[in-house]
Design a protein around this motif. Structure first.
Motif, short mmCIF file in Angstrom:
data_model
loop_
_atom_site.label_atom_id
_atom_site.label_comp_id
_atom_site.label_asym_id
_atom_site.label_seq_id
_atom_site.Cartn_x
_atom_site.Cartn_y
_atom_site.Cartn_z
N LEU A 160 -79.05 41.58 -108.11
CA LEU A 160 -77.78 42.08 -108.61
C LEU A 160 -76.61 41.21 -108.19
N SER A 161 -75.80 40.79 -109.15
CA SER A 161 -74.50 40.24 -108.80
C SER A 161 -73.68 41.37 -108.17
N SER A 162 -72.83 41.03 -107.19
CA SER A 162 -72.10 42.07 -106.49
C SER A 162 -70.87 41.49 -105.83
N VAL A 163 -70.07 42.35 -105.22
CA VAL A 163 -68.87 41.95 -104.49
C VAL A 163 -69.10 42.18 -103.01
N ARG A 164 -68.96 41.12 -102.24
CA ARG A 164 -69.16 41.19 -100.79
C ARG A 164 -67.82 41.36 -100.09
N ILE A 165 -67.79 42.26 -99.10
CA ILE A 165 -66.59 42.52 -98.31
C ILE A 165 -66.79 41.99 -96.89
N ASP A 166 -65.78 41.34 -96.34
CA ASP A 166 -65.85 40.85 -94.96
C ASP A 166 -65.64 42.03 -94.02
N LEU A 167 -66.70 42.80 -93.80
CA LEU A 167 -66.60 44.00 -92.98
C LEU A 167 -66.32 43.68 -91.52
N ALA A 168 -66.91 42.58 -91.03
CA ALA A 168 -66.69 42.22 -89.62
C ALA A 168 -65.23 41.89 -89.38
N GLY A 169 -64.61 41.16 -90.31
CA GLY A 169 -63.19 40.84 -90.17
C GLY A 169 -62.32 42.08 -90.25
N LEU A 170 -62.66 42.98 -91.16
CA LEU A 170 -61.91 44.23 -91.29
C LEU A 170 -62.06 45.08 -90.03
#
Length: 326
Positions: free
Chosen positions: A282-292
Protein backbone atom coordinates in the motif's frame (compact mmCIF):
# COMPACT_ATOMS: atom_id res chain seq x y z
CA UNK A 1 -4.60 -19.39 39.45
CA UNK A 2 -2.26 -17.63 41.84
CA UNK A 3 -3.54 -14.61 43.75
CA UNK A 4 -1.04 -12.07 45.05
CA UNK A 5 -2.04 -10.36 48.29
CA UNK A 6 -0.35 -7.11 49.23
CA UNK A 7 1.23 -6.85 52.62
CA UNK A 8 1.33 -3.76 54.78
CA UNK A 9 3.73 -1.12 53.49
CA UNK A 10 7.09 -0.99 55.27
CA UNK A 11 7.57 2.55 56.56
CA UNK A 12 10.58 4.59 57.53
CA UNK A 13 9.50 4.14 61.16
CA UNK A 14 9.80 0.35 60.72
CA UNK A 15 13.34 0.77 59.41
CA UNK A 16 14.20 3.09 62.30
CA UNK A 17 12.97 0.58 64.89
CA UNK A 18 14.86 -2.24 63.22
CA UNK A 19 18.23 -0.44 63.22
CA UNK A 20 17.70 1.31 66.58
CA UNK A 21 18.02 4.85 65.23
CA UNK A 22 15.76 7.87 65.36
CA UNK A 23 13.03 8.32 62.78
CA UNK A 24 14.58 11.66 61.83
CA UNK A 25 18.01 10.17 61.09
CA UNK A 26 16.53 7.35 59.04
CA UNK A 27 14.35 9.85 57.17
CA UNK A 28 17.39 11.95 56.26
CA UNK A 29 19.10 8.86 54.83
CA UNK A 30 16.12 7.47 52.92
CA UNK A 31 15.26 10.88 51.46
CA UNK A 32 18.90 11.69 50.72
CA UNK A 33 18.37 15.01 52.47
CA UNK A 34 21.18 17.46 51.62
CA UNK A 35 23.21 19.27 54.26
CA UNK A 36 23.17 16.42 56.80
CA UNK A 37 26.41 15.07 58.32
CA UNK A 38 25.49 11.45 58.75
CA UNK A 39 28.38 8.95 58.98
CA UNK A 40 28.74 6.80 55.89
CA UNK A 41 28.66 3.68 58.05
CA UNK A 42 25.25 4.70 59.44
CA UNK A 43 23.96 5.53 55.97
CA UNK A 44 25.04 2.15 54.60
CA UNK A 45 23.46 0.36 57.53
CA UNK A 46 20.12 2.12 57.09
CA UNK A 47 19.98 1.51 53.33
CA UNK A 48 20.85 -2.16 53.75
CA UNK A 49 18.13 -2.67 56.35
CA UNK A 50 15.59 -0.78 54.24
CA UNK A 51 16.35 -3.10 51.35
CA UNK A 52 16.10 -6.19 53.55
CA UNK A 53 12.70 -5.12 54.91
CA UNK A 54 11.38 -4.24 51.44
CA UNK A 55 10.98 -0.53 52.10
CA UNK A 56 9.56 1.50 49.20
CA UNK A 57 9.16 5.29 49.27
CA UNK A 58 5.62 6.60 49.56
CA UNK A 59 4.91 8.29 46.20
CA UNK A 60 2.31 10.65 47.67
CA UNK A 61 4.68 11.78 50.40
CA UNK A 62 7.50 12.27 47.91
CA UNK A 63 5.25 14.31 45.64
CA UNK A 64 4.17 16.46 48.59
CA UNK A 65 7.78 17.15 49.58
CA UNK A 66 8.95 18.17 46.11
CA UNK A 67 5.66 19.72 44.99
CA UNK A 68 5.51 17.47 41.94
CA UNK A 69 4.13 14.05 41.04
CA UNK A 70 6.44 13.82 38.01
CA UNK A 71 3.46 12.62 36.00
CA UNK A 72 2.35 13.83 32.58
CA UNK A 73 -1.16 12.82 31.54
CA UNK A 74 -2.09 12.42 27.89
CA UNK A 75 -5.86 12.80 27.59
CA UNK A 76 -7.37 11.53 24.35
CA UNK A 77 -10.84 10.86 22.96
CA UNK A 78 -12.23 7.34 23.12
CA UNK A 79 -10.41 6.23 19.98
CA UNK A 80 -10.11 2.57 18.98
CA UNK A 81 -6.74 0.84 19.30
CA UNK A 82 -4.38 2.03 16.59
CA UNK A 83 -0.75 1.00 15.94
CA UNK A 84 0.33 4.52 14.96
CA UNK A 85 -1.11 6.05 18.11
CA UNK A 86 0.51 3.30 20.21
CA UNK A 87 3.87 4.06 18.61
CA UNK A 88 3.53 7.76 19.40
CA UNK A 89 2.62 6.99 23.03
CA UNK A 90 5.65 4.70 23.35
CA UNK A 91 7.97 7.37 21.94
CA UNK A 92 6.49 10.07 24.18
CA UNK A 93 6.77 7.82 27.24
CA UNK A 94 10.45 7.18 26.44
CA UNK A 95 11.24 10.89 26.05
CA UNK A 96 9.57 11.77 29.35
CA UNK A 97 11.25 8.88 31.15
CA UNK A 98 14.65 10.28 30.17
CA UNK A 99 13.78 13.35 32.24
CA UNK A 100 12.45 11.33 35.18
CA UNK A 101 8.76 11.71 34.37
CA UNK A 102 6.12 9.06 33.79
CA UNK A 103 3.37 9.17 31.17
CA UNK A 104 -0.20 8.20 31.92
CA UNK A 105 -2.76 7.95 29.11
CA UNK A 106 -6.42 8.56 29.79
CA UNK A 107 -9.19 8.01 27.25
CA UNK A 108 -12.27 10.07 28.04
CA UNK A 109 -15.60 8.44 27.31
CA UNK A 110 -18.60 10.46 26.23
CA UNK A 111 -20.77 9.39 29.18
CA UNK A 112 -18.15 8.75 31.83
CA UNK A 113 -19.41 8.16 35.37
CA UNK A 114 -16.13 7.80 37.22
CA UNK A 115 -14.23 10.79 38.55
CA UNK A 116 -11.72 12.19 36.06
CA UNK A 117 -8.43 10.36 36.47
CA UNK A 118 -6.51 13.61 36.96
CA UNK A 119 -8.34 14.17 40.26
CA UNK A 120 -6.83 10.93 41.57
CA UNK A 121 -3.32 11.06 40.09
CA UNK A 122 -2.84 14.85 40.06
CA UNK A 123 -0.34 15.01 37.20
CA UNK A 124 1.92 18.01 36.83
CA UNK A 125 0.78 18.61 33.25
CA UNK A 126 -2.10 17.47 31.06
CA UNK A 127 -1.73 17.26 27.28
CA UNK A 128 -5.20 17.05 25.80
CA UNK A 129 -6.13 15.96 22.30
CA UNK A 130 -9.49 17.67 21.91
CA UNK A 131 -10.90 20.63 23.79
CA UNK A 132 -11.69 20.75 27.53
CA UNK A 133 -14.88 22.45 28.68
CA UNK A 134 -14.88 24.93 31.57
CA UNK A 135 -15.85 22.32 34.17
CA UNK A 136 -13.04 20.00 33.09
CA UNK A 137 -10.47 22.79 33.18
CA UNK A 138 -11.60 23.90 36.62
CA UNK A 139 -11.52 20.31 37.88
CA UNK A 140 -7.99 19.76 36.57
CA UNK A 141 -6.56 23.02 37.91
CA UNK A 142 -8.29 22.58 41.28
CA UNK A 143 -6.67 19.13 41.54
CA UNK A 144 -3.22 20.71 41.43
CA UNK A 145 -2.41 20.31 37.74
CA UNK A 146 0.07 23.05 36.84
CA UNK A 147 -0.91 23.45 33.22
CA UNK A 148 -3.43 22.02 30.76
CA UNK A 149 -2.29 22.06 27.13
CA UNK A 150 -5.04 21.25 24.64
CA UNK A 151 -5.56 21.28 20.91
CA UNK A 152 -8.75 20.59 19.04
CA UNK A 153 -8.78 17.47 16.89
CA UNK A 154 -9.48 19.43 13.72
CA UNK A 155 -6.58 21.82 14.40
CA UNK A 156 -4.01 19.11 15.09
CA UNK A 157 -1.57 18.78 12.17
CA UNK A 158 -0.98 15.10 12.93
CA UNK A 159 -4.67 14.50 12.27
CA UNK A 160 -5.16 16.26 8.95
CA UNK A 161 -1.98 17.28 7.11
CA UNK A 162 -1.40 13.92 5.45
CA UNK A 163 -4.79 13.98 3.71
CA UNK A 164 -3.62 16.83 1.49
CA UNK A 165 -0.50 14.87 0.57
CA UNK A 166 -2.65 11.91 -0.46
CA UNK A 167 -4.59 14.07 -2.91
CA UNK A 168 -1.46 15.68 -4.34
CA UNK A 169 0.17 12.26 -4.76
CA UNK A 170 -2.76 11.01 -6.83
CA UNK A 171 -2.92 14.25 -8.81
CA UNK A 172 0.75 14.11 -9.77
CA UNK A 173 0.16 10.59 -11.07
CA UNK A 174 -2.44 11.90 -13.46
CA UNK A 175 -5.67 11.21 -11.57
CA UNK A 176 -8.33 13.90 -11.96
CA UNK A 177 -11.45 12.14 -10.66
CA UNK A 178 -10.83 11.29 -7.04
CA UNK A 179 -12.64 9.59 -4.21
CA UNK A 180 -12.23 9.55 -0.44
CA UNK A 181 -12.99 6.64 1.91
CA UNK A 182 -14.25 7.54 5.38
CA UNK A 183 -14.35 5.03 8.27
CA UNK A 184 -17.70 4.03 9.73
CA UNK A 185 -16.50 4.04 13.38
CA UNK A 186 -18.25 7.00 15.04
CA UNK A 187 -15.37 7.35 17.51
CA UNK A 188 -13.20 8.54 14.62
CA UNK A 189 -15.78 10.98 13.25
CA UNK A 190 -13.98 14.20 14.25
CA UNK A 191 -10.62 13.02 12.94
CA UNK A 192 -12.18 11.70 9.73
CA UNK A 193 -14.03 14.98 9.15
CA UNK A 194 -10.80 16.94 9.65
CA UNK A 195 -8.91 14.81 7.13
CA UNK A 196 -11.73 14.97 4.59
CA UNK A 197 -11.92 18.77 4.90
CA UNK A 198 -8.20 19.10 4.13
CA UNK A 199 -8.45 16.64 1.23
CA UNK A 200 -11.38 18.58 -0.28
CA UNK A 201 -9.52 21.89 0.15
CA UNK A 202 -6.42 20.60 -1.64
CA UNK A 203 -8.55 19.09 -4.42
CA UNK A 204 -10.17 22.50 -4.96
CA UNK A 205 -6.75 24.19 -5.04
CA UNK A 206 -5.67 21.76 -7.76
CA UNK A 207 -8.80 22.40 -9.80
CA UNK A 208 -10.21 18.94 -9.16
CA UNK A 209 -13.94 18.54 -8.64
CA UNK A 210 -15.10 17.62 -5.11
CA UNK A 211 -14.07 14.16 -3.97
CA UNK A 212 -16.62 11.36 -4.24
CA UNK A 213 -16.95 10.34 -0.59
CA UNK A 214 -17.92 6.83 0.50
CA UNK A 215 -18.14 5.36 4.01
CA UNK A 216 -16.24 2.10 4.37
CA UNK A 217 -16.29 -0.48 7.14
CA UNK A 218 -13.57 -3.07 6.57
CA UNK A 219 -15.71 -5.66 8.39
CA UNK A 220 -18.64 -5.42 5.94
CA UNK A 221 -19.46 -5.29 2.24
CA UNK A 222 -19.27 -1.50 2.14
CA UNK A 223 -15.80 -1.63 0.57
CA UNK A 224 -17.13 -3.67 -2.36
CA UNK A 225 -19.99 -1.25 -2.88
CA UNK A 226 -17.62 1.73 -2.73
CA UNK A 227 -15.12 0.47 -5.32
CA UNK A 228 -17.95 -0.55 -7.66
CA UNK A 229 -19.47 2.92 -7.32
CA UNK A 230 -16.16 4.62 -8.06
CA UNK A 231 -15.52 2.36 -11.03
CA UNK A 232 -18.92 3.21 -12.50
CA UNK A 233 -18.56 7.01 -12.14
CA UNK A 234 -14.98 7.16 -13.42
CA UNK A 235 -13.04 7.67 -10.19
CA UNK A 236 -9.44 6.56 -10.82
CA UNK A 237 -7.73 7.51 -7.55
CA UNK A 238 -8.87 7.07 -3.94
CA UNK A 239 -7.45 8.47 -0.70
CA UNK A 240 -8.36 6.27 2.27
CA UNK A 241 -8.67 7.41 5.90
CA UNK A 242 -6.02 4.93 7.01
CA UNK A 243 -4.18 1.81 5.91
CA UNK A 244 -6.87 -0.57 7.20
CA UNK A 245 -9.47 1.19 5.07
CA UNK A 246 -7.11 1.17 2.10
CA UNK A 247 -6.47 -2.57 2.49
CA UNK A 248 -10.21 -3.26 2.58
CA UNK A 249 -10.66 -1.29 -0.64
CA UNK A 250 -7.78 -3.00 -2.46
CA UNK A 251 -9.07 -6.43 -1.48
CA UNK A 252 -12.61 -5.58 -2.56
CA UNK A 253 -11.42 -4.16 -5.87
CA UNK A 254 -9.33 -7.18 -6.75
CA UNK A 255 -12.07 -9.61 -5.77
CA UNK A 256 -14.47 -7.60 -7.93
CA UNK A 257 -12.21 -7.74 -10.96
CA UNK A 258 -11.10 -4.10 -10.71
CA UNK A 259 -7.34 -3.76 -11.08
CA UNK A 260 -5.11 -1.84 -8.69
CA UNK A 261 -3.40 0.57 -9.40
CA UNK A 262 -5.19 0.66 -12.76
CA UNK A 263 -7.96 1.46 -13.26
CA UNK A 264 -8.16 2.31 -9.52
CA UNK A 265 -5.20 3.66 -7.53
CA UNK A 266 -5.52 3.67 -3.74
CA UNK A 267 -3.39 5.36 -1.07
CA UNK A 268 -3.65 4.83 2.69
CA UNK A 269 -2.53 6.88 5.66
CA UNK A 270 -0.17 6.24 8.62
CA UNK A 271 2.28 3.85 6.90
CA UNK A 272 1.69 1.01 9.32
CA UNK A 273 3.39 -2.38 8.97
CA UNK A 274 0.25 -3.48 7.13
CA UNK A 275 1.04 -1.07 4.29
CA UNK A 276 4.43 -2.64 3.70
CA UNK A 277 3.35 -6.26 4.16
CA UNK A 278 0.05 -6.16 2.25
CA UNK A 279 -0.01 -7.60 -1.28
CA UNK A 280 -0.01 -5.44 -3.31
CA UNK A 281 1.90 -3.14 -0.97
CA UNK A 282 0.00 0.00 0.00
CA UNK A 283 1.11 3.51 -0.81
CA UNK A 284 0.67 5.53 2.37
CA UNK A 285 1.60 8.68 4.31
CA UNK A 286 4.33 8.35 6.93
CA UNK A 287 4.38 10.61 9.98
CA UNK A 288 7.56 11.44 11.92
CA UNK A 289 6.15 10.19 15.21
CA UNK A 290 9.51 10.21 17.00
CA UNK A 291 10.01 13.89 16.17
CA UNK A 292 6.48 14.73 17.25
CA UNK A 293 7.01 12.83 20.51
CA UNK A 294 10.22 14.74 21.25
CA UNK A 295 8.46 18.04 20.70
CA UNK A 296 5.44 17.03 22.81
CA UNK A 297 7.74 15.93 25.62
CA UNK A 298 9.63 19.23 25.55
CA UNK A 299 6.33 21.15 25.76
CA UNK A 300 5.17 19.07 28.73
CA UNK A 301 8.50 19.29 30.58
CA UNK A 302 8.74 23.05 30.09
CA UNK A 303 5.21 23.46 31.42
CA UNK A 304 6.07 21.28 34.42
CA UNK A 305 8.97 23.56 35.35
CA UNK A 306 11.65 21.07 34.35
CA UNK A 307 14.96 22.78 33.42
CA UNK A 308 14.59 22.49 29.66
CA UNK A 309 14.73 25.14 26.91
CA UNK A 310 11.45 26.72 25.88
CA UNK A 311 10.20 24.69 22.91
CA UNK A 312 9.67 26.40 19.59
CA UNK A 313 6.74 25.58 17.33
CA UNK A 314 7.14 22.53 15.14
CA UNK A 315 5.17 21.02 12.28
CA UNK A 316 5.31 17.23 12.20
CA UNK A 317 7.12 15.82 9.19
CA UNK A 318 4.99 13.91 6.67
CA UNK A 319 6.18 11.83 3.72
CA UNK A 320 4.32 9.97 1.01
CA UNK A 321 5.62 6.43 0.60
CA UNK A 322 4.72 5.32 -2.90
CA UNK A 323 4.20 1.59 -3.34
CA UNK A 324 2.36 -0.77 -5.64
CA UNK A 325 -1.21 0.49 -5.15
CA UNK A 326 -0.46 3.83 -6.86
Amino acid sequence: MEVAVSRQRVTAADVARSVGLSRTTVGFVLNNTPGQTIPERTRTRVLAEAQRLGYRPNPAAQALRRGSTRLVMLVVPDWPADPVWNEFVDDLSFELDQAGYSLVTYARRSEERARPLWETLRPDVIIGVGEFDADELNSALASGVRKVITQGVAASPIVSTGAGLQVRHLYVRGHRRLGYALPRDERMADMAAARLAVAQTVAAELGVEPLDVQVVDHRSETAAHAVQRWHEVGVTGVAAFNDFTAAALVGAAMRGGIGVPAPLAIIGHDDTDLARLFVPSLSSVRIDLAGLARYSASVALYAAGHPTPEPSGVTPSFEVIGRETT
